[in-house]
Scaffold this motif. Structure first.
Motif, short mmCIF file in Angstrom:
data_model
loop_
_atom_site.label_atom_id
_atom_site.label_comp_id
_atom_site.label_asym_id
_atom_site.label_seq_id
_atom_site.Cartn_x
_atom_site.Cartn_y
_atom_site.Cartn_z
N GLU A 34 0.90 -1.30 0.06
CA GLU A 34 -0.04 0.01 0.20
C GLU A 34 0.92 1.24 0.14
O GLU A 34 1.74 1.20 0.93
CB GLU A 34 -0.87 -0.09 1.13
CG GLU A 34 -2.11 -0.99 1.22
CD GLU A 34 -2.92 -1.04 2.25
OE1 GLU A 34 -2.72 -0.09 3.13
OE2 GLU A 34 -3.71 -1.91 2.53
N ARG A 38 -3.15 3.85 -1.98
CA ARG A 38 -3.70 2.99 -3.03
C ARG A 38 -2.71 1.46 -2.80
O ARG A 38 -1.71 1.44 -2.28
CB ARG A 38 -2.97 3.31 -4.48
CG ARG A 38 -3.75 4.68 -5.13
CD ARG A 38 -3.42 4.90 -6.46
NE ARG A 38 -3.89 3.86 -7.28
CZ ARG A 38 -3.80 3.73 -8.54
NH1 ARG A 38 -3.71 5.03 -9.23
NH2 ARG A 38 -4.31 2.62 -9.11
N ARG A 39 -3.64 0.57 -3.05
CA ARG A 39 -3.05 -0.93 -2.96
C ARG A 39 -2.50 -1.11 -4.39
O ARG A 39 -3.19 -1.36 -5.34
CB ARG A 39 -4.35 -1.80 -2.39
CG ARG A 39 -3.79 -3.10 -2.15
CD ARG A 39 -5.10 -3.96 -1.69
NE ARG A 39 -4.81 -5.50 -1.81
CZ ARG A 39 -4.29 -5.94 -0.65
NH1 ARG A 39 -4.03 -5.26 0.67
NH2 ARG A 39 -4.13 -7.31 -0.29
N LEU A 40 -1.15 -1.55 -4.39
CA LEU A 40 -0.59 -1.98 -5.54
C LEU A 40 -0.03 -3.43 -5.52
O LEU A 40 0.35 -3.72 -4.48
CB LEU A 40 0.41 -0.84 -5.87
CG LEU A 40 -0.08 0.57 -5.69
CD1 LEU A 40 1.30 1.45 -5.83
CD2 LEU A 40 -0.61 1.06 -7.15
N LYS A 73 3.36 14.50 -6.56
CA LYS A 73 2.10 14.94 -7.46
C LYS A 73 2.98 16.05 -8.60
O LYS A 73 3.37 16.96 -8.38
CB LYS A 73 1.08 15.54 -7.10
CG LYS A 73 0.25 14.62 -6.20
CD LYS A 73 -1.02 15.25 -5.71
CE LYS A 73 -1.86 14.26 -4.95
NZ LYS A 73 -3.12 14.89 -4.43
N VAL A 89 6.15 2.17 -10.34
CA VAL A 89 4.63 2.08 -9.97
C VAL A 89 4.10 2.99 -8.79
O VAL A 89 3.15 3.67 -9.21
CB VAL A 89 4.56 0.68 -9.59
CG1 VAL A 89 3.31 0.27 -9.31
CG2 VAL A 89 4.78 -0.45 -11.08
N ALA A 90 4.96 3.22 -7.98
CA ALA A 90 4.57 3.77 -6.68
C ALA A 90 4.39 5.21 -7.09
O ALA A 90 3.40 5.88 -6.68
CB ALA A 90 5.69 3.73 -5.50
N ALA A 93 1.39 5.97 -9.43
CA ALA A 93 0.22 6.01 -8.56
C ALA A 93 0.10 7.03 -7.60
O ALA A 93 -1.18 7.49 -7.32
CB ALA A 93 0.35 4.65 -7.76
N ALA A 94 1.06 7.76 -7.16
CA ALA A 94 1.07 9.10 -6.31
C ALA A 94 0.89 10.12 -7.26
O ALA A 94 0.78 11.22 -6.54
CB ALA A 94 2.37 9.02 -5.75
N VAL A 116 3.27 -1.59 -14.41
CA VAL A 116 2.57 -0.22 -14.57
C VAL A 116 1.10 -0.40 -15.20
O VAL A 116 0.27 -0.16 -14.61
CB VAL A 116 3.31 0.63 -15.58
CG1 VAL A 116 2.63 2.06 -15.90
CG2 VAL A 116 4.69 1.15 -14.62
N ASN A 119 -1.45 -2.22 -12.90
CA ASN A 119 -2.06 -1.72 -12.04
C ASN A 119 -2.80 -0.38 -12.21
O ASN A 119 -3.19 0.38 -11.62
CB ASN A 119 -0.90 -0.99 -10.98
CG ASN A 119 -0.47 -1.93 -10.01
OD1 ASN A 119 -0.67 -2.29 -8.85
ND2 ASN A 119 0.72 -2.64 -10.30
N LEU A 121 -2.16 1.97 -14.30
CA LEU A 121 -1.63 3.38 -14.72
C LEU A 121 -1.34 3.46 -16.03
O LEU A 121 -1.21 2.52 -16.92
CB LEU A 121 -0.31 3.25 -13.76
CG LEU A 121 -0.52 2.89 -12.25
CD1 LEU A 121 0.70 2.70 -11.63
CD2 LEU A 121 -1.50 3.97 -11.53
#
Length: 275
Positions: A34, A38-40, A73, A89-90, A93-94, A116, A119, A121
């Protein structure tokens, strides 16, 4: 300009002894984590080709969920040693605007891109580059650079030509990639940008801090984790590797106790250009 000394933390998050991958829900080729709400999910098709992330790498993800972590962001980020795409990925996602994933292992690109997409994205925001860090010449500088360099010392007795080797073992007593990161950072990181690093105590943390501080970078320790040295993949050569690490410890270039070491989640900020 000389930056202020890096903040010293005394408390640490101690991971259970002998539980390899204890930050993961499952191992060794598929894990769920997490990150910022978000759960990845991360998958590796062949762990011998592309290493499934160890707790060393995942510790930085855990630290970046804290209150003192930077805003991700809209950043244009570089993921050095991307591997299976954990950080790429993290970051996406962020809310990162773009991520360039860099790795010397040609097998990484397909695995990172697949994670990627898996998930949900936007893969158009990801660029994968296969290249040694020293030969990488981007057209732009990045707002954020993130990395978890290999940190185990090299020895011919256990050298191997696969993804596991490039992910865990480095020359110069495990410092080769750390040194390259420091040497290349002024070229890669934009003024005012942030470097995030999972730094192993087996590879001379004070040296990295001193060299970046001398360049004017302001350092901070987000969190410290204690865990097992990742020796399972080198069980046959455990004594040789520990012998090399003990030599480095005797000269002040490594810190560990038995088979336990620490990983420091470090954040460095490059000074903004003066007007």
């Amino acid at each position: 300009m000389t930056a202020a000394p890096i903040q010293t933390l005394t408390r640490r998050r101690v991971l259970p002894v002998g539980e390899n991958g204890s930050l993961w829900k499952a191992r060794p080729s598929c894990g769920v984590f997490e990150f910022r709400g978000r759960r990845l999910r991360l998958t590796v098709e062949d762990p011998a080709e592309v290493l499934f992330p160890t707790d060393c790498g995942l510790s930085l993800i855990a630290a970046l969920s804290g209150d003192r972590a930077p805003d991700l962001k809209g950043v244009n980020a570089l993921d050095i040693g991307a591997g299976s795409g954990l950080y790429s990925v993290a970051l996406l996602a962020a809310g990162a605007e773009r991520v360039t994933a860099l790795d010397i292992n040609p097998a990484f690109a397909a695995q990172t891109a697949a994670n990627v997409v898996a998930n949900g994205l936007d893969a158009s925001r990801l660029t994968c580059v296969t290249s040694p860090l020293e030969e990488y010449t981007p057209d732009e500088m990045f707002d954020l650079v993130i990395t978890n360099p290999p940190h185990l010392p090299h020895d011919p007795s256990y050298a191997r030509e696969d993804g596991l080797e490039t992910a865990l073992v480095a020359r110069r007593g495990g410092r080769a990639v750390y040194d390259s990161v420091v040497e290349q950072m002024d070229t890669l990181l934009a003024p005012g940008g942030t470097l995030l690093m999972a730094h192993s105590s087996l590879a001379d943390i004070p040296r990295t801090v001193a060299e970046l501080t001398a360049r004017g970078y302001e350092g901070d320790t987000l969190e410290i984790f204690e865990m097992d040295i990742p020796l399972l993949a080198y069980a046959e050569h455990k004594d040789t590797m520990l012998g090399l690490l003990k030599e480095q410890r005797a000269t002040g270039r490594a810190e560990f106790d038995g088979a336990r070491f620490t990983v420091h989640a470090l954040m460095f900020r490059r000074p903004a250009e003066r007007r």
